[in-house]
Design a protein around this motif. Structure first.
Motif, PDB file in Angstrom:
ATOM      1  N   THR A   1       0.829  -1.216   0.000  1.00 57.11           N
ATOM      2  CA  THR A   1       0.000   0.000   0.000  1.00 57.11           C
ATOM      3  C   THR A   1       0.858   1.259   0.000  1.00 57.11           C
ATOM      4  OG1 THR A   1      -1.650  -1.238   1.275  1.00 57.11           O
ATOM      5  CG2 THR A   1      -1.873   1.169   1.234  1.00 57.11           C
ATOM      6  N   ASN A   2       1.870   1.272   0.850  1.00 54.03           N
ATOM      7  CA  ASN A   2       2.791   2.409   0.908  1.00 54.03           C
ATOM      8  C   ASN A   2       3.943   2.152  -0.074  1.00 54.03           C
ATOM      9  OD1 ASN A   2       4.672   4.361   1.505  1.00 54.03           O
ATOM     10  ND2 ASN A   2       4.331   4.251   3.724  1.00 54.03           N
TER      11      ASN A   2
ATOM     12  N   SER B   1       2.631   8.289  -2.901  1.00 52.47           N
ATOM     13  CA  SER B   1       2.471   8.292  -1.443  1.00 52.47           C
ATOM     14  C   SER B   1       1.518   7.174  -1.053  1.00 52.47           C
ATOM     15  CB  SER B   1       1.913   9.639  -0.964  1.00 52.47           C
ATOM     16  OG  SER B   1       0.570   9.784  -1.392  1.00 52.47           O
ATOM     17  N   VAL B   2       1.368   6.940   0.252  1.00 53.92           N
ATOM     18  CA  VAL B   2       0.449   5.896   0.704  1.00 53.92           C
ATOM     19  C   VAL B   2      -0.992   6.217   0.301  1.00 53.92           C
ATOM     20  CG1 VAL B   2       0.155   6.892   3.014  1.00 53.92           C
ATOM     21  CG2 VAL B   2      -0.227   4.454   2.682  1.00 53.92           C
TER      22      VAL B   2
ATOM     23  N   ASN C   1      -1.664   6.127  -4.435  1.00 55.07           N
ATOM     24  CA  ASN C   1      -0.825   4.959  -4.721  1.00 55.07           C
ATOM     25  C   ASN C   1      -1.180   4.224  -6.008  1.00 55.07           C
ATOM     26  OD1 ASN C   1      -3.122   3.779  -3.805  1.00 55.07           O
ATOM     27  ND2 ASN C   1      -2.214   2.777  -2.022  1.00 55.07           N
TER      28      ASN C   1
END
Ligand code: DAT
Ligand code: MG
Length: 131
Positions: A85-86, A102-103, A106
Motif C-alpha cells: 500500500t505504501n 504516497s500511501v 498509490n
C-alpha cells in the motif's frame, strides 16, 4: 482501478502493459469518475479510519480506469504485481514502486478477496459490459 493520480500522470498505458505482461485477461474496462458519494460507498469498509475523508476526496478528484481482471489466483497475483500500500515499502518492479507517489496516492486499487472482487466489479459494471 487505475487511480486519479496515475491517470493524471499519463500512466494508464504503462500500467496496462504491466497487467497484460503479467497474464491477466481484461473482462471489462472503462474510464469513469466517481462522485464523492460513490467513492464513499466504494470505500465504506474504511469509514472509521482517519484517512477516509482524504481517500474519498482523492478517489473522486478525477477520472479512473475501472477494470475487471481475470486470471488463476488473480487476487493474490495482482496484489503481488501492485506491491505494498505504501510505495516506500513496495518491492522493486511493482506498479506502486514505479508509479505511486504516497500511501494515499498509490496509483492502483486491487481487490482483497474473490468475494470483494465480485462486489467491486458489479459496483462499476453492468452485466452487458463484462466480456
Ligand atoms: P490497499 O489499497 O493496498 O488494499 P487498504 O485497503 O489498507 O490498502 O487502504 C485502501 C486505501 O486507503 C489505500 O490504497 C490508500 C488509502 N490509505 C491506506 N492507508 C492510508 C494511510 N495511512 N494514509 C492515507 N491513506 C491511506
Ligand atoms: Mg484494500
Amino acid at each position: 482501478m487505475i487511480k486519479p493520480d496515475a491517470v493524471r500522470a499519463g500512466n494508464i498505458g504503462n500500467i496496462l502493459r504491466m497487467i497484460n505482461a503479467a497474464g491477466f485477461r481484461i473482462a471489462a474496462m472503462k474510464l469513469t469518475q466517481m462522485s464523492l458519494e460513490r467513492a464513499g460507498q466504494f470505500y465504506a469498509v474504511h469509514q472509521e479510519r482517519p484517512f477516509y475523508g482524504e481517500l474519498c476526496a482523492f478517489m473522486s478528484s478525477g477520472p479512473i480506469v475501472a477494470a475487471i481482471l481475470e486470471k488463476e489466483n488473480a487476487v493474490d497475483d495482482f496484489r503481488k504485481l501492485i506491491g505494498a500500500t505504501n510505495p516506500a515499502n513496495a518491492e522493486e518492479g511493482t506498479i506502486r514502486k514505479l508509479y505511486a507517489t504516497s500511501v494515499g496516492e498509490n496509483a492502483v486499487h486491487g481487490s482483497d478477496s474473490d468475494e470483494n472482487a465480485a462486489i467491486e466489479g458489479a459496483f462499476h459494471f453492468g452485466g452487458v459490459e463484462m466480456y
